[in-house]
Write an enzyme that holds these catalytic residues in place. Structure first.
Site, PDB file in Angstrom:
ATOM      1  N   LYS A  33     -56.236  -8.475  63.673  1.00 23.16           N
ATOM      2  CA  LYS A  33     -55.931  -9.844  62.821  1.00 23.16           C
ATOM      3  C   LYS A  33     -56.696  -9.413  61.423  1.00 23.16           C
ATOM      4  O   LYS A  33     -57.499  -8.349  61.969  1.00 23.16           O
ATOM      5  CB  LYS A  33     -56.922 -10.761  63.684  1.00 23.16           C
ATOM      6  CG  LYS A  33     -56.358 -12.575  63.261  1.00 23.16           C
ATOM      7  CD  LYS A  33     -56.960 -13.136  64.060  1.00 23.16           C
ATOM      8  CE  LYS A  33     -56.331 -14.495  64.137  1.00 23.16           C
ATOM      9  NZ  LYS A  33     -57.259 -14.984  65.245  1.00 23.16           N
TER      10      LYS A  33
HETATM   11  C1  E4P Z   1     -56.513 -18.885  64.491  1.00 21.63           C
HETATM   12  O1  E4P Z   1     -55.972 -17.818  64.513  1.00 21.63           O
HETATM   13  C2  E4P Z   1     -57.938 -19.423  64.229  1.00 21.63           C
HETATM   14  O2  E4P Z   1     -58.472 -18.513  65.398  1.00 21.63           O
HETATM   15  C3  E4P Z   1     -58.663 -20.564  64.849  1.00 21.63           C
HETATM   16  O3  E4P Z   1     -56.872 -21.666  64.584  1.00 21.63           O
HETATM   17  C4  E4P Z   1     -59.008 -21.137  63.818  1.00 21.63           C
HETATM   18  O4  E4P Z   1     -59.022 -22.505  64.434  1.00 21.63           O
HETATM   19  P1  E4P Z   1     -60.441 -23.326  63.177  1.00 21.63           P
HETATM   20  O5  E4P Z   1     -60.066 -23.952  61.838  1.00 21.63           O
HETATM   21  O6  E4P Z   1     -60.579 -24.508  63.869  1.00 21.63           O
HETATM   22  O7  E4P Z   1     -61.737 -22.240  63.944  1.00 21.63           O
END
Ligand code: E4P
Length: 217
Positions: A83
């Site tokens: 990522k």
């Molecule tokens: C996606 O890969 C992220 O880990 C996640 O959806 C972020 O979500 P949040 O905005 O609730 O932290």
């Protein structure tokens, strides 16, 4: 639509996997911090719970550093998706890693142009953050509709992950908008099955079944 679960909690991943509800897992530095566990250790355990992609996020901010970290993360399991953030450096790292045949999830996407660039950089996945846009008064769902249209217009095969999912309606509208995947926190994923009329129906059937005095086994 595929479901990824957005968590680093093994017990939740296992329970949802048993119900056949998980096609992959996404983590991020905040979720790792929340788990209180060692990053590599927990990601290795997650990789054993699912054959689907497991996103593990780099923390370097420059492309060479991201590539180095990404390659190290790839050693944890054969289903790791590296990522990277949606920056120019992140796109360089994306191009390099996907060019070598690795999966890359480009994260922190907040507009359609960013998503277009990620696809051009060869991203395997793009993660538009719906909840965080909604928090800022912008309709996150409109963004995923735009991305879907742009990717379809040009035949990009980058998969759209509806991320930062906060509500059951985010899941429904992501499916309606044609997202390939929604990455959903465990509590929301579990709550999707619930309906008061289902509970009421079970209660009524059980009461009537009791009156028959019968047993199936
Ligand atoms: C996606 O890969 C992220 O880990 C996640 O959806 C972020 O979500 P949040 O905005 O609730 O932290």
């Amino acid at each position: 639509m595929k479901f990824f679960v957005d968590t680093a909690e093994i017990a939740d991943i296992r329970e949802l996997a048993e119900a056949g509800l998980i096609d992959g897992v996404t983590t991020n530095p905040s979720l790792i911090a929340k788990s209180g566990r060692d990053f590599r250790e927990v990601v290795a355990e997650i990789c054993k719970e699912t054959d689907g992609p497991v996103s593990a996020e780099v923390t370097a901010l420059d492309a060479p550093g991201m590539i180095r970290e990404g390659k190290s993360l790839l050693e944890i399991g054969k289903n790791i998706a590296v990522k990277v953030p949606l920056t120019l450096e992140g796109l360089k790292a994306c191009r390099a890693l996907t060019g070598e045949g690795h999966m890359v999830n480009v994260t922190l996407c907040f507009n359609a142009n960013q998503a277009l660039l990620a696809a051009k950089a060869g991203a395997s996945f793009i993660s538009p953050f719906l909840g965080r846009l909604d928090d800022n008064g912008i309709d996150g769902m409109e963004l995923v509709e735009e991305i879907r249209q742009i990717y379809d217009n040009f035949g990009f095969d980058t998969e759209i992950i509806a991320a930062s999912v906060r509500t059951i309606n985010h899941v429904k509208y992501a499916a309606l908008a044609g997202c390939d995947i929604a990455t959903v926190p465990p509590a929301i994923l579990k709550s999707l099955v619930k309906h008061p009329l289902t509970d009421k129906g079970i209660e009524q059937f059980m009461a009537d079944w009791k009156k028959t005095g019968q047993k199936i086994l």
